[in-house]
Design an enzyme around this catalytic site. Structure first.
Site, short mmCIF file in Angstrom:
data_model
loop_
_atom_site.label_atom_id
_atom_site.label_comp_id
_atom_site.label_asym_id
_atom_site.label_seq_id
_atom_site.Cartn_x
_atom_site.Cartn_y
_atom_site.Cartn_z
N HIS A 103 11.21 -0.19 2.78
CA HIS A 103 9.87 -0.25 2.21
C HIS A 103 9.75 -1.28 1.10
O HIS A 103 8.63 -1.55 0.63
CB HIS A 103 9.45 1.14 1.70
CG HIS A 103 8.00 1.42 1.93
ND1 HIS A 103 7.48 2.69 1.98
CD2 HIS A 103 6.95 0.59 2.12
CE1 HIS A 103 6.17 2.63 2.20
NE2 HIS A 103 5.83 1.36 2.28
N ASP A 126 3.66 8.38 3.14
CA ASP A 126 5.11 8.33 2.87
C ASP A 126 5.55 9.69 2.33
O ASP A 126 4.78 10.38 1.67
CB ASP A 126 5.35 7.23 1.82
CG ASP A 126 6.80 6.78 1.71
OD1 ASP A 126 7.71 7.58 2.01
OD2 ASP A 126 7.02 5.64 1.29
N HIS A 128 7.77 9.71 0.09
CA HIS A 128 8.15 9.34 -1.27
C HIS A 128 7.09 8.40 -1.86
O HIS A 128 6.54 7.56 -1.14
CB HIS A 128 9.50 8.61 -1.27
CG HIS A 128 10.56 9.30 -0.48
ND1 HIS A 128 10.73 9.10 0.89
CD2 HIS A 128 11.51 10.20 -0.84
CE1 HIS A 128 11.73 9.84 1.32
NE2 HIS A 128 12.22 10.52 0.30
N ASP A 130 7.60 5.94 -4.08
CA ASP A 130 8.15 4.59 -4.28
C ASP A 130 7.61 3.94 -5.55
O ASP A 130 7.28 2.74 -5.57
CB ASP A 130 7.89 3.70 -3.06
CG ASP A 130 8.59 4.21 -1.81
OD1 ASP A 130 9.54 5.01 -1.95
OD2 ASP A 130 8.18 3.82 -0.70
N HIS A 143 13.89 -0.11 -2.46
CA HIS A 143 12.86 0.46 -1.57
C HIS A 143 12.14 1.64 -2.21
O HIS A 143 11.11 2.07 -1.70
CB HIS A 143 13.44 0.84 -0.20
CG HIS A 143 14.24 2.11 -0.17
ND1 HIS A 143 14.40 2.85 0.99
CD2 HIS A 143 14.93 2.76 -1.12
CE1 HIS A 143 15.16 3.90 0.72
NE2 HIS A 143 15.49 3.87 -0.55
N ASP A 229 5.25 4.67 6.13
CA ASP A 229 6.69 4.90 6.16
C ASP A 229 6.93 6.03 7.15
O ASP A 229 6.39 7.13 7.00
CB ASP A 229 7.18 5.29 4.76
CG ASP A 229 8.69 5.37 4.65
OD1 ASP A 229 9.33 5.89 5.59
OD2 ASP A 229 9.24 4.96 3.61
N ASP A 231 9.18 8.06 7.49
CA ASP A 231 9.74 9.32 7.01
C ASP A 231 8.67 10.29 6.52
O ASP A 231 8.98 11.41 6.11
CB ASP A 231 10.82 9.09 5.95
CG ASP A 231 10.31 8.59 4.60
OD1 ASP A 231 9.12 8.76 4.28
OD2 ASP A 231 11.13 8.03 3.84
N GLU A 274 10.85 1.51 7.72
CA GLU A 274 11.93 2.49 7.68
C GLU A 274 12.29 3.10 9.04
O GLU A 274 12.80 4.22 9.11
CB GLU A 274 11.63 3.60 6.66
CG GLU A 274 11.44 3.11 5.23
CD GLU A 274 12.72 2.73 4.51
OE1 GLU A 274 13.81 2.88 5.10
OE2 GLU A 274 12.63 2.26 3.35
#
Length: 302
Positions: A103, A126, A128, A130, A143, A229, A231, A274
Site C-alpha cells: 500500500h 482497508d 488498517h 495506514d 506500507h 486494500d 485485506d 496487497e
C-alpha cells in the site's frame, strides 16, 4: 450488464514490496492481470491501455536504511515514477488504475493526482488506516504510512518535487473496514478529523449507509480516489494478503461497496493493493480483486 463508455483506463503496475515485511506482494500486478483484468474491463466497454510496471528496487540488493521508515528513499523513487504516469493519465482525461504491490504505492497515486488537480478526497477501504509515521510505527514498514504521508502528517522525509503535501484534504477522507489500529494512528485520526467506519460500526449501521456517508464526505473539487486494500475482506474470502485480520467485509458487502462507488460516478481513479500470490489459493484473491474492480467500474447484475 455491460456499460457503454468511450473512456480509456490506464493500467499502471507497481510491483513494489519494500513497504512491508512479507515477500510476494510484488507479484500482485501480474496475478491481477492473469486473472483477466483487461478482458473484464473491455467487456464493460472501456478502452484499456496497459503501461506495464514501473521500475522498482528489490530488498535483496537494497539496504533498509532508517529502521523507522525502512527503504523509504527507494519507495519514494518508485512512487515518483507512479506519480508521473498517474499525472499523465489524469491530464489526458483517462482513469488511472494502479495495481500494487504494497500500500505504500498510494503515496505515488495520490501524489500524482494532487500534482494535476490539487488536494482531493479519498475513500480508503482497508483493514488498517495506514496513518502511522516514522515516530509512531512499531515496525518501520512504510506500507503503514502512506495516508499519513499524503495528509502531510508523516514528516519532511516524504516530501518530493513530484507531489505536493498535503495531497489529500483530511475533511475529505473516509476509511471503511478498519479493525486494527495502533495507538499513534488512533490519535492522529482523531486529531485530523478523518471519518472512520470500523467493522463494528458497519455491523451496526450496515455497509450501504457507511459507503453513502463516505461518498458524501469525499466528494468535491480536485480529485476523488478509491484505494482498495484486499485485506479489508475477511481472510476466508481473500486469503492472499500479507496482513490478514479476521472479521472483515464479506464478499457481498465488498461488492455492494464498490457498486455504490460506481453508482455515485465520483471516482476518477482507482487502485487495488496487497494481493500476495504466494499466500493465495488458486489465485482467488486476484480473481476477487478483478471482480471488485468491475463492480467499481459499473458492472451490474441486471
Amino acid at each position: 450488464m455491460t456499460r457503454q463508455t468511450n473512456r480509456e483506463i490506464a493500467i499502471i503496475g507497481a510491483a513494489l514490496d519494500l513497504g512491508q515485511g512479507r515477500r510476494g506482494v510484488d507479484m500482485g500486478p501480474s496475478a491481477i492481470r492473469y486473472a483477466g483484468l483487461e478482458e473484464r474491463l473491455t467487456s464493460l466497454g472501456y478502452r484499456v491501455r496497459d503501461a506495464g510496471n514501473v521500475e522498482t528496487a528489490v530488498p535483496e540488493a537494497t539496504s533498509p536504511g532508517d529502521e523507522r521508515a525502512r527503504f523509504l528513499p527507494e519507495i519514494k523513487e518508485t512512487c515518483e515514477r507512479i506519480a508521473a504516469l498517474v499525472a499523465t493519465a489524469a491530464t489526458a482525461g483517462d482513469l488511472p488504475l494502479v495495481l500494487g504491490g504494497d500500500h505504500s504505492v498510494a503515496l505515488g497515486t495520490l501524489g500524482g493526482l494532487a500534482s494535476v488537480h490539487g488536494p482531493g478526497g479519498v475513500l480508503w477501504i482497508d483493514a488498517h488506516p495506514d496513518v502511522n509515521t516514522p515516530e509512531t510505527s512499531p515496525s518501520g514498514n512504510v506500507h503503514g504510512m502512506p495516508l499519513a504521508a499524503a495528509l502531510g502528517l508523516a514528516g519532511a522525509e516524504f516530501e518530493s518535487d513530484a507531489w505536493p503535501l498535503h495531497a489529500v484534504d483530511p475533511r475529505r477522507v473516509a476509511l471503511i473496514g478498519i479493525r486494527e489500529l495502533d495507538e499513534g494512528e488512533r490519535r492522529l485520526l482523531r486529531d485530523a478529523g478523518v471519518r472512520v467506519f470500523t467493522m463494528s460500526e458497519i455491523d451496526r449501521i450496515g455497509i450501504e449507509r457507511a459507503v453513502r456517508e463516505s461518498l458524501d464526505r469525499i466528494s468535491g473539487a480536485g480529485f476523488v480516489h478509491v484505494s482498495l486494500d484486499m485485506d479489508v475482506l475477511d481472510p476466508g474470502v481473500a486469503p492472499g494478503v500479507g496482513t490478514p485480520v479476521r472479521g472483515g467485509l464479506t464478499y457481498r458487502e465488498a461488492h455492494l461497496a464498490l457498486e455504490l462507488v460506481a453508482e455515485s460516478g465520483l471516482a476518477g481513479s482507482l487502485e487495488v493493493v496487497e494481493v500476495n500470490p504466494i499466500l493465495d489459493r488458486e489465485n482467488t484473491t486476484a480473481l476477487t480483486a478483478v471482480e471488485l474492480l468491475a463492480s467499481a467500474l459499473g458492472k451490474t447484475i441486471y
